[in-house]
Motif scaffolding. Structure first.
Motif, PDB file in Angstrom:
ATOM      1  N   ALA A 183      43.537 -50.022 -12.920  1.00 48.83           N
ATOM      2  CA  ALA A 183      42.093 -50.000 -13.724  1.00 48.83           C
ATOM      3  C   ALA A 183      40.675 -50.349 -13.400  1.00 48.83           C
ATOM      4  O   ALA A 183      39.954 -49.984 -13.513  1.00 48.83           O
ATOM      5  CB  ALA A 183      43.015 -50.601 -15.217  1.00 48.83           C
ATOM      6  N   SER A 188      48.581 -52.769 -12.859  1.00 44.78           N
ATOM      7  CA  SER A 188      47.885 -51.993 -14.008  1.00 44.78           C
ATOM      8  C   SER A 188      46.550 -52.445 -14.044  1.00 44.78           C
ATOM      9  O   SER A 188      46.425 -51.930 -13.907  1.00 44.78           O
ATOM     10  CB  SER A 188      48.739 -52.068 -15.294  1.00 44.78           C
ATOM     11  OG  SER A 188      48.569 -53.024 -15.661  1.00 44.78           O
ATOM     12  N   CYS A 193      42.822 -58.499 -20.185  1.00 42.68           N
ATOM     13  CA  CYS A 193      42.650 -56.992 -19.581  1.00 42.68           C
ATOM     14  C   CYS A 193      41.143 -56.916 -19.281  1.00 42.68           C
ATOM     15  O   CYS A 193      41.067 -57.612 -18.413  1.00 42.68           O
ATOM     16  CB  CYS A 193      42.212 -56.873 -21.346  1.00 42.68           C
ATOM     17  SG  CYS A 193      43.157 -56.936 -22.681  1.00 42.68           S
ATOM     18  N   ARG A 195      35.338 -47.133 -21.436  1.00 47.40           N
ATOM     19  CA  ARG A 195      36.446 -45.628 -20.790  1.00 47.40           C
ATOM     20  C   ARG A 195      37.688 -45.778 -20.472  1.00 47.40           C
ATOM     21  O   ARG A 195      38.076 -45.032 -20.805  1.00 47.40           O
ATOM     22  CB  ARG A 195      35.564 -45.240 -18.624  1.00 47.40           C
ATOM     23  CG  ARG A 195      34.618 -44.980 -19.019  1.00 47.40           C
ATOM     24  CD  ARG A 195      33.764 -43.454 -19.334  1.00 47.40           C
ATOM     25  NE  ARG A 195      32.033 -43.374 -18.804  1.00 47.40           N
ATOM     26  CZ  ARG A 195      31.683 -42.861 -19.377  1.00 47.40           C
ATOM     27  NH1 ARG A 195      31.573 -42.317 -20.560  1.00 47.40           N
ATOM     28  NH2 ARG A 195      30.565 -42.591 -18.618  1.00 47.40           N
ATOM     29  N   SER A 196      37.963 -47.477 -20.508  1.00 48.90           N
ATOM     30  CA  SER A 196      39.623 -47.511 -20.550  1.00 48.90           C
ATOM     31  C   SER A 196      39.131 -49.068 -21.344  1.00 48.90           C
ATOM     32  O   SER A 196      38.658 -49.929 -20.739  1.00 48.90           O
ATOM     33  CB  SER A 196      40.117 -46.869 -19.222  1.00 48.90           C
ATOM     34  OG  SER A 196      39.834 -47.713 -17.939  1.00 48.90           O
ATOM     35  N   LYS A 197      40.990 -49.205 -21.113  1.00 48.81           N
ATOM     36  CA  LYS A 197      41.189 -50.972 -21.328  1.00 48.81           C
ATOM     37  C   LYS A 197      42.623 -50.859 -21.221  1.00 48.81           C
ATOM     38  O   LYS A 197      43.055 -50.210 -21.937  1.00 48.81           O
ATOM     39  CB  LYS A 197      40.897 -51.206 -23.338  1.00 48.81           C
ATOM     40  CG  LYS A 197      41.513 -52.890 -23.611  1.00 48.81           C
ATOM     41  CD  LYS A 197      40.829 -53.165 -24.799  1.00 48.81           C
ATOM     42  CE  LYS A 197      41.633 -54.407 -24.981  1.00 48.81           C
ATOM     43  NZ  LYS A 197      41.004 -54.890 -26.293  1.00 48.81           N
ATOM     44  N   THR A 198      42.829 -52.082 -19.911  1.00 45.10           N
ATOM     45  CA  THR A 198      44.001 -51.588 -19.477  1.00 45.10           C
ATOM     46  C   THR A 198      44.984 -53.121 -20.030  1.00 45.10           C
ATOM     47  O   THR A 198      43.185 -54.351 -19.413  1.00 45.10           O
ATOM     48  CB  THR A 198      44.441 -51.634 -18.468  1.00 45.10           C
ATOM     49  OG1 THR A 198      43.870 -49.809 -18.103  1.00 45.10           O
ATOM     50  CG2 THR A 198      45.525 -51.694 -18.026  1.00 45.10           C
ATOM     51  N   ILE A 212      38.563 -53.596 -18.901  1.00 43.99           N
ATOM     52  CA  ILE A 212      37.797 -52.544 -20.055  1.00 43.99           C
ATOM     53  C   ILE A 212      36.904 -52.496 -18.874  1.00 43.99           C
ATOM     54  O   ILE A 212      36.106 -53.198 -17.993  1.00 43.99           O
ATOM     55  CB  ILE A 212      37.018 -53.541 -21.265  1.00 43.99           C
ATOM     56  CG1 ILE A 212      37.798 -53.949 -21.835  1.00 43.99           C
ATOM     57  CG2 ILE A 212      36.090 -52.217 -21.399  1.00 43.99           C
ATOM     58  CD1 ILE A 212      37.124 -55.185 -23.799  1.00 43.99           C
ATOM     59  N   GLU A 266      31.209 -49.011 -14.353  1.00 40.77           N
ATOM     60  CA  GLU A 266      31.652 -48.164 -12.963  1.00 40.77           C
ATOM     61  C   GLU A 266      30.261 -47.150 -12.445  1.00 40.77           C
ATOM     62  O   GLU A 266      30.531 -46.210 -12.107  1.00 40.77           O
ATOM     63  CB  GLU A 266      32.461 -46.846 -14.322  1.00 40.77           C
ATOM     64  CG  GLU A 266      31.880 -45.645 -15.319  1.00 40.77           C
ATOM     65  CD  GLU A 266      32.357 -44.671 -15.530  1.00 40.77           C
ATOM     66  OE1 GLU A 266      33.630 -44.606 -15.172  1.00 40.77           O
ATOM     67  OE2 GLU A 266      31.942 -44.444 -16.037  1.00 40.77           O
TER      68      GLU A 266
END
Length: 179
Positions: free
Chosen positions: A74, A70, A42, A58-61, A44, A101
């Motif tokens: 990310a 992906s 993953c 902000r996101s987790k992929t 994050i 970020e």
């Protein structure tokens, strides 16, 4: 069998059933997918937090390969802050990379939560991007028992193959920073 013996037997069966499902891999109510199965990778992405607060996620992929398209997508336009390892000495069956970020660590750094699969499973970690000081806490909001690791290397990084017996499988949050 009498009622007392049946009650005792029922408790043993219930306790055995609970122990048979590994923590963090429990199936969600309604038959949903496990939180993070073994061999999952993953990314994050977190933002910079207001001083003293947790960094916003902000996101987790997640994907089945650490180099899947992906995960690469990310993490675009971010910096790698940390890698979390389920087992000591960089021997992951699952790996999460935390990206920032807002750029490299500074003295205020980033404040991270290790929730879900990662709560109380981290045995080792690496910190990059000038994050050469890390404090791990046994509670999610940067509180409780804690331990600090520091590494002064030209890379301004921290390679902690094993967190040690005190914090092994106890970490639920981190404060990473440049020191």
């Amino acid at each position: 069998m009498n009622r007392l013996a049946l009650s005792g037997l029922a408790l043993v069966v219930a306790a055995t059933a609970v122990m048979a499902v590994p923590e963090g891999n429990a199936v969600a109510a309604g038959g949903g997918a496990p939180d993070a199965p073994a061999e999952q990778y993953c990314v994050i992405v977190v933002g910079k937090a207001v001083k003293g607060e947790l960094s916003p996620v902000r996101s987790k992929t997640c994907g089945s390969s650490p180099v899947s398209k992906s995960l690469v997508k990310a993490s675009a336009n971010t910096v790698l802050l940390m890698e979390w390892f389920e087992h000591a000495n960089n021997s992951p069956s699952s790996l999460t990379r935390v990206h920032g970020e807002a750029g490299d660590c500074d003295a205020d750094g980033y404040r991270l939560r290790a929730t879900g699969f990662w709560a109380n499973r981290i045995s080792g970690f690496n910190a990059y991007s000038k994050c050469n000081v890390a404090t791990g806490y046994d509670l999610v909001n940067l509180s409780g028992d804690r331990q600090t690791w520091r590494m002064d290397k030209p890379c301004k990084c921290l390679l902690q193959g094993w967190v040690g017996a005190y914090m092994n499988d106890r970490i639920e949050s981190f404060w990473i920073r440049q020191g």
